[in-house]
Design an enzyme around this catalytic site. Structure first.
Site, short mmCIF file in Angstrom:
data_model
loop_
_atom_site.label_atom_id
_atom_site.label_comp_id
_atom_site.label_asym_id
_atom_site.label_seq_id
_atom_site.Cartn_x
_atom_site.Cartn_y
_atom_site.Cartn_z
N SER A 50 -6.86 2.43 13.56
CA SER A 50 -6.05 2.17 14.78
C SER A 50 -6.13 3.33 16.10
CB SER A 50 -4.67 2.15 14.49
OG SER A 50 -4.23 1.21 13.67
N THR A 90 -9.25 2.78 6.85
CA THR A 90 -8.69 1.49 7.51
C THR A 90 -7.30 1.48 7.88
OG1 THR A 90 -8.48 0.89 5.32
CG2 THR A 90 -10.63 0.11 6.11
N ASN A 109 -4.55 8.84 1.79
CA ASN A 109 -5.07 8.23 3.13
C ASN A 109 -5.30 9.17 4.23
OD1 ASN A 109 -5.11 5.44 2.73
ND2 ASN A 109 -3.58 5.01 3.72
N ASP A 166 0.73 -1.28 0.05
CA ASP A 166 -0.07 0.05 -0.02
C ASP A 166 1.06 1.34 0.11
OD1 ASP A 166 -2.16 -1.50 -0.01
OD2 ASP A 166 -2.62 -1.44 2.15
#
Length: 292
Positions: free
Chosen positions: A180, A175, A134, A60
């Site tokens: 987290s 995600t 992200n 990723d």
């Protein structure tokens, strides 16, 4: 069907990526025109715009690095997982070879993902500006005292945040660090951002989801020597008091070729064991207990 033009992103020095890249190059001979491998040569925007697809071999992190360039050209990305987790790298090399003709003939869906534009201002001067697929993260840094941030949306005060920082995530990034940090999982094609505090010094400051047509401004009121602005965990800038971080939707889009053999929820279930059932096998539990 016309021969498709492809841009490749793949680090041939890394074992799994090198193996997948070599297999694909052998397969693609006579089936596609390879313009360049952007890991091994410079690929300016005019070269990227000539490509029908970008094939990215890696994890990723490799895709995030490539996507910051490709979102400006709206080139669809085929992610081939040669890393570990592989949320964005949806295809194995075997799946790509098997589905290649369907992909290049547009028989497989291409999904548009929102991209963040983040600009850092110091006084009236713009210090830096870049995109993030992200997330945009402000992290406390050394010596790890709590920092204080003032947050506003469309110039309307939202909240003050005292803690270890804050992150602004796209649905794609929901995600990743956001998950987290206790943030919600968003459907990948949702037109929204999520603001998630990192270890806030308040029981009542919880993540908030807002439409992605809103501008977010964050001003540090208390910082550490190494308080840092991070974009996708790859692009970083040191922050000072009274800097202004402006986050909004980028005009470009990150286009992802979906793997028809799996969904976003399949990936969550298979790789993070999301919503998995408890282990009800009592005999395994009893056999693991000490005897005597």
């Amino acid at each position: 069907m016309e021969t498709p033009s492809l841009i490749l992103f793949g680090d041939s020095r890394k074992g799994r990526a090198k193996e997948a890249l070599e297999r694909f190059l052998n397969f693609a001979e006579g089936r596609a025109r390879i313009l360049a491998n952007c890991f091994e040569s410079t690929c300016p925007l005019d070269v990227l715009r000539q490509a029908d697809y970008a094939v990215v071999f890696g994890g990723d992190g490799t895709i995030l690095s490539a996507a910051r360039q490709l979102c400006q050209t709206k080139t669809p990305v085929i992610g081939v997982n040669a890393g570990k987790l592989g949320f964005l790298a949806e295809f194995s090399i075997d799946e790509l070879i098997a589905l290649f003709d369907r992909i290049v003939s547009r028989q497989i869906a291409i999904e548009e993902r929102t991209v963040l534009q983040c600009s850092l201002f110091r006084g009236e001067k713009e210090i830096s500006s870049s995109t993030a697929v992200n997330d945009v993260v402000i992290t406390a840094g050394w010596p790890f005292s709590m920092i204080e941030l003032r947050i506003s949306i469309e110039e309307q005060p939202l909240a003050g945040c005292i803690g270890d920082g804050i992150l602004v995530s796209t649905p794609t990034g929901s995600t990743a660090y956001n998950l987290s940090a206790g943030g919600p999982i968003l459907a990948a094609n949702l037109q929204a951002f999520v603001l998630t505090p990192i270890c806030p010094h308040s029981l009542s400051f919880r993540p908030i989801v807002i439409p992605d047509d809103r501008r977010i401004d964050i001003v540090p009121l208390r910082v550490n020597q190494q308080t840092t602005l991070l974009l996708d965990g790859q692009v970083q800038s040191r922050l000072e008091l009274q800097d202004r971080i402006q986050v909004q939707k980028h005009e470009g889009r990150f286009l992802v070729v979906n793997n028809p053999l799996r969904t976003q929820w399949d990936t969550l279930a298979s790789k993070l064991h999301w919503a998995g059932k408890p282990n009800y096998n009592l005999s395994n539990f009893l056999s693991s207990q000490p005897k005597g």
